[in-house]
Design a protein around this motif. Structure first.
Motif, PDB file in Angstrom:
ATOM      1  N   ASN A 197       9.012 -14.429 -27.670  1.00 39.71           N
ATOM      2  CA  ASN A 197       8.209 -14.777 -26.490  1.00 39.71           C
ATOM      3  C   ASN A 197       6.910 -13.975 -26.480  1.00 39.71           C
ATOM      4  O   ASN A 197       5.839 -14.497 -26.168  1.00 39.71           O
ATOM      5  N   MET A 198       7.037 -12.685 -26.823  1.00 39.10           N
ATOM      6  CA  MET A 198       5.863 -11.817 -26.887  1.00 39.10           C
ATOM      7  C   MET A 198       5.163 -11.918 -28.232  1.00 39.10           C
ATOM      8  O   MET A 198       3.938 -11.895 -28.328  1.00 39.10           O
ATOM      9  N   GLY A 199       5.956 -12.048 -29.310  1.00 37.71           N
ATOM     10  CA  GLY A 199       5.366 -12.116 -30.648  1.00 37.71           C
ATOM     11  C   GLY A 199       4.433 -13.298 -30.822  1.00 37.71           C
ATOM     12  O   GLY A 199       3.401 -13.190 -31.497  1.00 37.71           O
ATOM     13  N   ALA A 200       4.783 -14.427 -30.214  1.00 37.61           N
ATOM     14  CA  ALA A 200       3.930 -15.615 -30.323  1.00 37.61           C
ATOM     15  C   ALA A 200       2.597 -15.410 -29.620  1.00 37.61           C
ATOM     16  O   ALA A 200       1.550 -15.867 -30.097  1.00 37.61           O
ATOM     17  N   THR A 201       2.617 -14.713 -28.479  1.00 37.06           N
ATOM     18  CA  THR A 201       1.355 -14.431 -27.792  1.00 37.06           C
ATOM     19  C   THR A 201       0.527 -13.423 -28.586  1.00 37.06           C
ATOM     20  O   THR A 201      -0.701 -13.500 -28.613  1.00 37.06           O
ATOM     21  N   ALA A 202       1.212 -12.478 -29.252  1.00 29.49           N
ATOM     22  CA  ALA A 202       0.508 -11.444 -30.005  1.00 29.49           C
ATOM     23  C   ALA A 202      -0.232 -12.032 -31.202  1.00 29.49           C
ATOM     24  O   ALA A 202      -1.400 -11.705 -31.447  1.00 29.49           O
ATOM     25  N   TRP A 242       5.367  -9.498 -20.903  1.00 24.59           N
ATOM     26  CA  TRP A 242       6.734  -9.686 -21.373  1.00 24.59           C
ATOM     27  C   TRP A 242       7.407  -8.382 -21.775  1.00 24.59           C
ATOM     28  O   TRP A 242       8.635  -8.254 -21.682  1.00 24.59           O
ATOM     29  N   ILE A 243       6.644  -7.395 -22.242  1.00 26.51           N
ATOM     30  CA  ILE A 243       7.238  -6.208 -22.858  1.00 26.51           C
ATOM     31  C   ILE A 243       8.192  -5.457 -21.929  1.00 26.51           C
ATOM     32  O   ILE A 243       9.344  -5.173 -22.310  1.00 26.51           O
ATOM     33  N   PRO A 244       7.787  -5.091 -20.697  1.00 26.98           N
ATOM     34  CA  PRO A 244       8.742  -4.364 -19.824  1.00 26.98           C
ATOM     35  C   PRO A 244      10.010  -5.154 -19.544  1.00 26.98           C
ATOM     36  O   PRO A 244      11.115  -4.587 -19.545  1.00 26.98           O
ATOM     37  N   LEU A 245       9.888  -6.470 -19.322  1.00 30.45           N
ATOM     38  CA  LEU A 245      11.067  -7.285 -19.029  1.00 30.45           C
ATOM     39  C   LEU A 245      11.993  -7.340 -20.236  1.00 30.45           C
ATOM     40  O   LEU A 245      13.224  -7.213 -20.098  1.00 30.45           O
ATOM     41  N   LEU A 246      11.436  -7.503 -21.426  1.00 36.38           N
ATOM     42  CA  LEU A 246      12.260  -7.560 -22.629  1.00 36.38           C
ATOM     43  C   LEU A 246      12.958  -6.233 -22.893  1.00 36.38           C
ATOM     44  O   LEU A 246      14.107  -6.200 -23.356  1.00 36.38           O
ATOM     45  N   ILE A 247      12.282  -5.122 -22.601  1.00 28.50           N
ATOM     46  CA  ILE A 247      12.923  -3.810 -22.749  1.00 28.50           C
ATOM     47  C   ILE A 247      14.083  -3.670 -21.752  1.00 28.50           C
ATOM     48  O   ILE A 247      15.169  -3.203 -22.101  1.00 28.50           O
ATOM     49  N   MET A 248      13.860  -4.090 -20.506  1.00 31.18           N
ATOM     50  CA  MET A 248      14.921  -4.040 -19.494  1.00 31.18           C
ATOM     51  C   MET A 248      16.117  -4.888 -19.906  1.00 31.18           C
ATOM     52  O   MET A 248      17.280  -4.466 -19.765  1.00 31.18           O
TER      53      MET A 248
END
Length: 330
Positions: A197-202, A242-248
């Motif tokens: 989800n985050m990698g595609a935006t990156a 996305w990063i904080p949510l994915l870490i949680m």
């Protein structure tokens, strides 16, 4: 997601090169080439001796998107040979093969899921791995820019691919958010693939940044500069969200639900490389974005985020080696 290992190692090598860790970058580059060659041999063996199984997986809603990792891995190797050795000719050859395989894989997969009579519902059919289709589009766009930065035709193609990847992300992300928000999701279902989800935006941010850095001389891109800048920043902002949510969710998965971490042989899964790749890509894209928008304060993010990526790569690699050793003993 066999080739996700090559994707992850390659982008961290590039991120390390951008941050000035040359010895680490070159070491990872060599490892990445060796991994790609080995995995390519295994893939050819599978195609020759396990063709029915390969086709079955390719037509699978769950495993089919993983085939796109081969295209992305090729593009990562192409990027590396250009950035590390300035072998533009070899980069163009790799790009040619990547485009050929992308056309076959992309249209083959979507043709099948469109025409099959055995469709799955949204809850069972879609996951973060579907965003590998977006990653593959943007990976080709990035390698196109690196291979022919002075070609107007190449920059036009890269721009079209960039926009196509943006549209497909919006298509697929809306379905993925709907799936994870309104259907039951168990810890075992919430795998590393959702980090895409985050990698595609990156990688979309990286493609947009490279267009802005290399395309200012071309009248079409010059006319679209404000739009591309806004779109690039939009995707970087979405990825950062996305990063904080994915870490949680990762803490909940491994800490609360006690799913084994990838550092152990029993907890290792090839899908965890899809967790490492976005971390390296976020590091590289933020570095390039800071150059593009002339925002030097942004470089503090990749300066420290790269260590998060390297530590994660090391942990998953330890799990991979442990898994191989246990498998060998068995």
């Amino acid at each position: 997601m066999d080739f996700a290992m090559v994707m992850a190692t390659g982008i961290i090598a590039i991120a390390a090169l951008l941050e000035g860790y040359s010895w680490l970058a070159w070491s990872l580059f060599v490892i990445d080439v060796l991994l790609f060659v080995l995995l390519l041999i295994f893939m050819l063996q599978r195609l020759l001796f396990q063709w029915p199984t390969f086709i079955k997986d390719f037509k699978s809603y769950e495993k089919g998107p993983g085939v796109f990792t081969f295209v992305v891995a090729m593009c990562m190797i192409g990027n590396e040979v250009i950035l590390f050795n300035n072998w533009i000719g070899l980069g163009k050859i790799i790009l040619t093969f990547a485009v050929i395989f992308w056309l076959i894989i992309n249209y083959g997969f979507f043709f099948y899921v469109t025409t099959t009579n055995h469709k799955k519902n949204l809850k069972e059919g879609i996951s973060g791995s579907w965003l590998l289709t977006v990653v593959s589009i943007q990976a080709i766009a990035v390698l196109t820019i690196y291979s022919a930065p002075s070609s107007e035709a190449a920059m036009f193609v890269a721009t079209c691919l960039f926009f196509t990847g943006c549209v497909f992300y919006l298509y697929l992300m809306s379905l993925i958010v709907y799936r994870i928000s309104f259907f039951e999701l168990h810890a075992k279902d919430l795998g590393a693939a959702y980090w895409i989800n985050m990698g595609a935006t990156a990688i979309t941010t990286l493609a947009g940044s490279l267009l802005l850095l290399n395309g200012k001389e071309f009248h079409l891109i010059a006319a679209l500069l404000p739009f591309i800048k806004g779109l690039t920043l939009l995707f970087w902002s979405a990825g950062t969200w996305w990063i904080p949510l994915l870490i949680m969710l990762g803490i909940w998965r491994h800490g609360v639900r006690k799913v084994k971490p990838p550092i152990s042989s029993s907890g290792y899964s090839p899908t965890y490389w899809a967790f490492v790749f976005p971390l390296g890509m976020y590091t590289a894209c933020t570095f390039r974005l800071s150059e593009t928008l002339d925002l030097t304060f942004l470089k503090v993010i990749p300066k420290y985020f790269i260590f998060f990526a390297i530590i994660t790569w090391t942990a998953v690699m330890i799990g991979f080696i442990s898994h191989l050793l246990v498998k060998e003993k068995a």
